[in-house]
Scaffold this active site. Structure first.
Site, PDB file in Angstrom:
ATOM      1  N   SER A 225       0.843   4.563   3.358  1.00  0.00           N
ATOM      2  CA  SER A 225       1.084   3.042   3.617  1.00  0.00           C
ATOM      3  C   SER A 225       1.543   2.119   4.069  1.00  0.00           C
ATOM      4  CB  SER A 225      -0.730   2.397   2.784  1.00  0.00           C
ATOM      5  OG  SER A 225      -0.947   1.276   3.620  1.00  0.00           O
TER       6      SER A 225
ATOM      7  N   TYR B  91      -3.958   1.391  -5.224  1.00  0.00           N
ATOM      8  CA  TYR B  91      -4.087   1.722  -3.981  1.00  0.00           C
ATOM      9  C   TYR B  91      -2.531   1.838  -3.128  1.00  0.00           C
ATOM     10  CZ  TYR B  91      -4.515   3.106   1.414  1.00  0.00           C
ATOM     11  OH  TYR B  91      -4.494   2.963   2.453  1.00  0.00           O
TER      12      TYR B  91
END
Length: 258
Positions: free
Chosen positions: A147, A160
């Site tokens: 990501s 995350y």
């Protein structure tokens, strides 16, 4: 095995075999469809057995297996069955992921553990199990879906982002370790993407406002579509082995490498 193609032509994967983790929905399902359309036989490994089977029923040359990516024993069983049914492995796509948007100070260790279990240990487990098979095959491709949060950080996604940053570093390290075996390891970093997970995240009012602000800051003013991420993954899956250790953002220009 994979076949090489001109960069000007759509990637062709011939009779390649692939495993896609977290492949039942969203970006994962788009990756499965794109790999299958390129000629690959694909095993979908996902915790959502019903969604994985529904996709396998829809797409030719795809079958579904159930496993918890963060559990090594569970993944060992699934990878073993996948490779038996595929008669070997050429491509591993580490796509399984999960997020929960919340400021770090408001989180607790059980949430950290879940995020690490899925987003980081899942990558470790699948890669650890795939590598001996790729070496035995004489080469192959690993594509990790991280990501842009792991490249630049992201408010309310600290753990995350740490997992995805770890995936990026892991990609580069494994690329160095495996290049002599003809294994290329690369990483695709999506920006915000129109998926069921994003819709779930946006149920929180603060998270929805954050995502709207991110879209406004993106030069083309829109979310990525899962199919766009799948194209980037398939590019790496079909690229020459000399393309390795690379990180590619698919974010509409939200982040740009210097």
């Amino acid at each position: 095995m994979m076949t090489n193609t001109s960069p000007l032509n759509p990637p062709a994967l011939g009779n390649a075999t692939a495993i896609v983790t977290g492949g039942a929905k969203g970006i994962g399902a788009a990756i499965v469809r794109r790999l299958a359309a390129s000629g690959a036989a694909v095993a979908v490994i996902d915790l959502d057995a019903a969604a994985a089977q529904a996709l396998a029923d829809e797409v030719p040359n795809v079958f579904a297996l159930t496993a918890d990516v963060g559990d090594h024993a569970s993944m060992n069983e699934a990878v073993e069955e996948a490779c038996t049914r595929l008669n070997g492995l050429d491509i591993l796509v580490n796509n399984a992921g999960w997020d929960h948007v919340k400021r770090f100070a408001d989180t607790e260790p059980p949430l950290w553990d879940k995020l690490i279990h899925i987003n980081l240990k899942g990558v470790f487990n699948a890669t650890h199990l795939a590598l001996p098979r790729l070496v035995a095959r004489g080469g192959g491709r690993i594509v990790n879906v991280a990501s842009d949060a792991g490249r630049v950080g992201s408010s309310s996604e600290a753990v995350y982002a740490a997992c995805k940053g770890g995936t990026i570093a892991f990609t580069k390290s494994i690329a160095r370790e495996t290049a002599r075996h003809g294994i290329a390891v690369n990483c695709v970093c999506p920006g915000p993407t129109d998926t069921p997970l994003l819709e779930e995240i946006k149920q929180d009012e603060r998270a929805a406002a954050t995502m709207d602000a991110i879209v406004r800051a993106t030069p083309d003013r829109r979310l990525a579509q899962p199919e766009e991420i799948a194209e980037a993954v398939t590019f790496f899956a079909a690229s020459p082995a000399h393309v390795t250790g690379q990180i590619l953002s698919v974010s509409g220009g939200l982040t740009m490498a210097g």
